[in-house]
Design a protein around this motif. Structure first.
Motif, short mmCIF file in Angstrom:
data_model
loop_
_atom_site.label_atom_id
_atom_site.label_comp_id
_atom_site.label_asym_id
_atom_site.label_seq_id
_atom_site.Cartn_x
_atom_site.Cartn_y
_atom_site.Cartn_z
N GLY A 28 12.88 -3.92 3.62
CA GLY A 28 11.94 -5.03 3.61
C GLY A 28 10.60 -4.72 4.25
N VAL A 29 10.47 -3.52 4.84
CA VAL A 29 9.22 -3.15 5.53
C VAL A 29 8.53 -1.98 4.81
CG1 VAL A 29 8.20 -2.33 7.69
CG2 VAL A 29 10.09 -3.98 7.73
N GLY A 30 9.29 -0.93 4.51
CA GLY A 30 8.73 0.24 3.85
C GLY A 30 9.32 1.53 4.37
N SER A 31 8.77 2.63 3.89
CA SER A 31 9.29 3.96 4.23
C SER A 31 8.16 4.91 4.57
CB SER A 31 10.06 4.54 3.04
OG SER A 31 11.11 3.69 2.66
N THR A 32 8.49 5.91 5.39
CA THR A 32 7.57 6.99 5.71
C THR A 32 8.32 8.31 5.54
OG1 THR A 32 6.32 5.64 7.27
CG2 THR A 32 6.10 8.03 7.47
N PHE A 33 7.79 9.16 4.68
CA PHE A 33 8.33 10.50 4.47
C PHE A 33 7.35 11.49 5.06
CE2 PHE A 33 10.46 8.00 1.31
CZ PHE A 33 11.71 8.56 1.22
N THR A 34 7.87 12.44 5.85
CA THR A 34 7.02 13.45 6.49
C THR A 34 7.49 14.83 6.11
OG1 THR A 34 6.60 11.98 8.36
CG2 THR A 34 6.13 14.32 8.69
N VAL A 35 6.57 15.63 5.58
CA VAL A 35 6.81 17.04 5.27
C VAL A 35 6.12 17.84 6.36
CG1 VAL A 35 6.35 18.91 3.65
CG2 VAL A 35 6.92 16.65 2.78
N ALA A 36 6.86 18.69 7.05
CA ALA A 36 6.31 19.58 8.07
C ALA A 36 6.46 21.02 7.57
CB ALA A 36 7.03 19.40 9.40
N LEU A 37 5.31 21.67 7.38
CA LEU A 37 5.30 23.04 6.86
C LEU A 37 4.68 23.98 7.90
CD1 LEU A 37 3.87 22.28 3.31
CD2 LEU A 37 6.24 22.81 3.89
N PRO A 38 5.10 25.25 7.91
CA PRO A 38 4.46 26.20 8.80
C PRO A 38 2.98 26.31 8.46
CG PRO A 38 6.44 27.14 7.82
CD PRO A 38 6.17 25.85 7.12
N LEU A 89 1.81 22.09 9.75
CA LEU A 89 0.98 21.13 9.04
C LEU A 89 1.91 19.99 8.62
CD1 LEU A 89 -1.56 20.19 7.45
CD2 LEU A 89 -0.66 21.52 5.53
N GLU A 90 1.57 18.76 8.97
CA GLU A 90 2.38 17.60 8.59
C GLU A 90 1.65 16.79 7.53
OE1 GLU A 90 4.91 16.59 12.62
OE2 GLU A 90 3.34 15.21 11.97
N ILE A 91 2.37 16.45 6.49
CA ILE A 91 1.87 15.58 5.44
C ILE A 91 2.79 14.36 5.42
CG2 ILE A 91 1.37 15.31 2.98
CD1 ILE A 91 1.25 18.47 2.96
N THR A 92 2.19 13.18 5.54
CA THR A 92 2.97 11.94 5.63
C THR A 92 2.60 11.01 4.50
OG1 THR A 92 3.01 12.16 8.04
CG2 THR A 92 3.51 9.99 7.14
N VAL A 93 3.62 10.43 3.87
CA VAL A 93 3.42 9.42 2.83
C VAL A 93 4.16 8.17 3.29
CG1 VAL A 93 3.77 8.80 0.41
CG2 VAL A 93 3.32 11.18 1.02
N TYR A 146 0.83 -1.20 0.00
CA TYR A 146 0.00 0.00 0.00
C TYR A 146 0.86 1.25 0.00
CZ TYR A 146 1.09 0.68 4.96
OH TYR A 146 1.75 0.88 6.14
N VAL A 147 0.21 2.36 -0.35
CA VAL A 147 0.74 3.70 -0.17
C VAL A 147 -0.36 4.48 0.54
CG1 VAL A 147 1.50 5.83 -1.28
CG2 VAL A 147 2.18 3.63 -2.24
N MET A 148 -0.01 5.12 1.64
CA MET A 148 -1.00 5.88 2.41
C MET A 148 -0.51 7.31 2.58
SD MET A 148 -2.64 5.12 6.17
CE MET A 148 -1.08 5.18 7.02
N VAL A 149 -1.40 8.25 2.29
CA VAL A 149 -1.11 9.67 2.45
C VAL A 149 -2.04 10.21 3.54
CG1 VAL A 149 -1.04 11.93 1.32
CG2 VAL A 149 -0.47 9.87 0.02
#
Length: 91
Positions: free
Chosen positions: A78-88, A16-20, A2-5
């Motif tokens: 082997g598990v996956g990744s999480t990228f987090t963008v934190a914006l003002p 504001l945090e946006i996570t993928v 899966y990909v979850m946003v």
């Protein structure tokens, strides 16, 4: 897989945090220091299974910083990744 946003407003920090997140191949920790460099690819061999120029994370990090934010990664091979963008947060 899966990909979850997702997103959330972190009010005390004014961000504001946006996570993928994904269940992809994951990224080894030893790659983290160079992950956001221009033209950097995890696998640069001629037989690699993924296309790309190695610009996506470089562009994402630079745009995030121009907007006054930061981009972070957590990943496990082997598990996956999480990228987090934190914006003002604009209130």
């Amino acid at each position: 897989g899966y990909v979850m946003v997702s997103s959330r407003n972190v009010l005390p920090a004014g961000k504001l945090e946006i996570t993928v997140s994904d269940t992809g191949a994951g990224i080894p920790k030893h790659v983290f220091p160079v992950l956001f460099e221009k033209f950097r690819q995890l696998d640069s061999s001629i037989a690699r299974s993924h296309d790309g120029m190695g610009l996506g994370l470089f562009i994402a990090k630079n745009l995030t910083e121009v907007l006054g934010g930061e981009l972070n990664v957590m990943s496990h091979p082997g598990v996956g990744s999480t990228f987090t963008v934190a914006l003002p947060a604009v209130i």
